[in-house]
Scaffold this motif. Structure first.
Motif, PDB file in Angstrom:
ATOM      1  N   LEU A 142       0.667  15.830  -0.279  1.00 54.99           N
ATOM      2  CA  LEU A 142       1.184  14.982  -1.156  1.00 54.99           C
ATOM      3  C   LEU A 142       2.394  14.145  -0.409  1.00 54.99           C
ATOM      4  CD1 LEU A 142       0.550  16.476  -4.576  1.00 54.99           C
ATOM      5  CD2 LEU A 142      -0.598  14.843  -3.236  1.00 54.99           C
ATOM      6  N   GLN A 143       2.529  14.315   0.998  1.00 51.97           N
ATOM      7  CA  GLN A 143       3.497  13.447   1.283  1.00 51.97           C
ATOM      8  C   GLN A 143       2.965  12.009   1.350  1.00 51.97           C
ATOM      9  OE1 GLN A 143       4.112  14.911   5.639  1.00 51.97           O
ATOM     10  NE2 GLN A 143       6.342  14.867   5.249  1.00 51.97           N
ATOM     11  N   PHE A 144       3.905  10.909   1.516  1.00 48.80           N
ATOM     12  CA  PHE A 144       3.118   9.484   1.352  1.00 48.80           C
ATOM     13  C   PHE A 144       3.912   8.581   2.329  1.00 48.80           C
ATOM     14  CE2 PHE A 144       6.375   9.613  -2.170  1.00 48.80           C
ATOM     15  CZ  PHE A 144       7.026   8.424  -2.043  1.00 48.80           C
TER      16      PHE A 144
ATOM     17  N   ARG B 255       0.766  -1.066   0.151  1.00 47.54           N
ATOM     18  CA  ARG B 255       0.261   0.153  -0.039  1.00 47.54           C
ATOM     19  C   ARG B 255       0.969   1.187  -0.087  1.00 47.54           C
ATOM     20  NH1 ARG B 255      -5.300  -0.168   3.978  1.00 47.54           N
ATOM     21  NH2 ARG B 255      -5.406   1.367   2.684  1.00 47.54           N
ATOM     22  N   THR B 256       0.283   2.297  -0.629  1.00 46.62           N
ATOM     23  CA  THR B 256       0.985   3.707  -0.481  1.00 46.62           C
ATOM     24  C   THR B 256       0.038   4.360  -0.340  1.00 46.62           C
ATOM     25  OG1 THR B 256       2.820   2.874  -2.151  1.00 46.62           O
ATOM     26  CG2 THR B 256       2.328   5.367  -1.757  1.00 46.62           C
ATOM     27  N   LEU B 257       0.031   5.573   0.594  1.00 43.24           N
ATOM     28  CA  LEU B 257      -1.020   6.422   1.214  1.00 43.24           C
ATOM     29  C   LEU B 257      -0.509   7.736   0.938  1.00 43.24           C
ATOM     30  CD1 LEU B 257      -3.765   6.101   3.825  1.00 43.24           C
ATOM     31  CD2 LEU B 257      -2.360   8.031   3.627  1.00 43.24           C
ATOM     32  N   PHE B 258      -1.336   8.858   0.381  1.00 41.88           N
ATOM     33  CA  PHE B 258      -0.871  10.014   0.038  1.00 41.88           C
ATOM     34  C   PHE B 258      -1.785  11.020   0.791  1.00 41.88           C
ATOM     35  CE2 PHE B 258       0.908   8.238  -3.770  1.00 41.88           C
ATOM     36  CZ  PHE B 258       2.187   8.978  -4.001  1.00 41.88           C
ATOM     37  N   LEU B 259      -1.238  12.082   1.728  1.00 42.56           N
ATOM     38  CA  LEU B 259      -2.198  13.118   2.331  1.00 42.56           C
ATOM     39  C   LEU B 259      -2.520  14.057   1.303  1.00 42.56           C
ATOM     40  CD1 LEU B 259      -3.530  14.209   4.668  1.00 42.56           C
ATOM     41  CD2 LEU B 259      -1.188  15.635   4.917  1.00 42.56           C
ATOM     42  N   LEU B 260      -3.987  14.123   1.036  1.00 40.40           N
ATOM     43  CA  LEU B 260      -4.510  14.844  -0.239  1.00 40.40           C
ATOM     44  C   LEU B 260      -4.694  16.193   0.693  1.00 40.40           C
ATOM     45  CD1 LEU B 260      -6.457  13.059  -2.507  1.00 40.40           C
ATOM     46  CD2 LEU B 260      -4.322  13.971  -2.943  1.00 40.40           C
ATOM     47  N   ARG B 261      -5.678  16.163   1.588  1.00 44.72           N
ATOM     48  CA  ARG B 261      -6.055  17.387   2.199  1.00 44.72           C
ATOM     49  C   ARG B 261      -6.246  17.200   3.804  1.00 44.72           C
ATOM     50  NH1 ARG B 261      -8.496  16.702  -2.306  1.00 44.72           N
ATOM     51  NH2 ARG B 261      -8.549  18.425  -3.952  1.00 44.72           N
ATOM     52  N   GLY B 262      -5.901  18.350   4.517  1.00 41.27           N
ATOM     53  CA  GLY B 262      -6.147  18.354   5.891  1.00 41.27           C
ATOM     54  C   GLY B 262      -4.855  18.317   6.613  1.00 41.27           C
TER      55      GLY B 262
END
Length: 193
Positions: free
Chosen positions: A87-89, A61-68
């Motif tokens: 966009l940190q992941f 899995r790769t998870l990016f922060l979009l908003r918040g």
């Protein structure tokens, strides 16, 4: 001519999380031929409370922060990831237990899942509108426009412009190197085994 499919938000599919604690919006997937499993999937989720992630054994899995404001992921391996910039992941295995702790209110994230027995996914994010090269060793490329309208070019000519919140999907052509520029985007290259 490069064949590029543009997928619009009205083609995305909303579905409940496996653990029943929220909802995800599936952007694209490749289905496995022999089961109900997917080989890879891209999705966006709104996370409004602390809690466990759904288990996805066999997937990377790769998870990016979009908003918040941010999220901290704590894994059963003892590792943790702090995402507090757009966009940190974080990369982690879906086999382990992952707990999410929100920093200051809800967030939205962008998820990439790849079934490791079939493929791997390599990711890159662009927050500055700069030029990024797309190498031809991938089996497939997927580019999500986070903001602005990124452009895909081949041999110096624009092949497609991706409207904000849309996804571009295309197969890699051997020996052909593309370029991405403009806006903020997440690019995912899928490499099949």
């Amino acid at each position: 001519m490069q064949n590029i499919e543009i997928i619009s938000p009205d083609q995305f599919v909303a579905m409940p999380w496996k653990n029943g604690m929220g909802q995800t919006t599936e952007i694209a997937r490749r289905q496995a031929d022999d089961s109900d499993n997917f080989i890879w999937r891209l999705s966006i989720a709104d996370v409004s409370q602390d809690g466990p992630f759904s288990a996805f054994p066999g997937y990377d899995r790769t998870l990016f922060l979009l908003r918040g404001s941010g999220i901290t992921l704590s894994h059963s391996s003892g590792d943790f990831n702090v995402l507090d910039k757009s966009l940190q992941f974080a990369e982690f295995r879906g086999d382990q237990t992952t707990m999410a702790t929100l920093h200051d209110g809800p967030i939205q994230d962008f998820n990439v899942m790849a079934l490791r027995s079939h493929c791997s996914a390599q990711v890159m994010a662009c927050t500055d509108g700069g030029l990024r090269r797309l190498h031809s060793n991938a089996g497939e490329w997927l580019v999500y426009a986070v903001s602005g309208s990124p452009r895909i070019a081949f041999d110096g000519s624009t092949a497609a412009q991706i409207p904000e919140s849309h996804l571009a999907r295309f197969k890699s052509e051997s020996g052909r190197v593309g370029e991405l520029s403009g806006g903020q985007f997440v690019a995912v290259s899928i490499h099949y085994h």
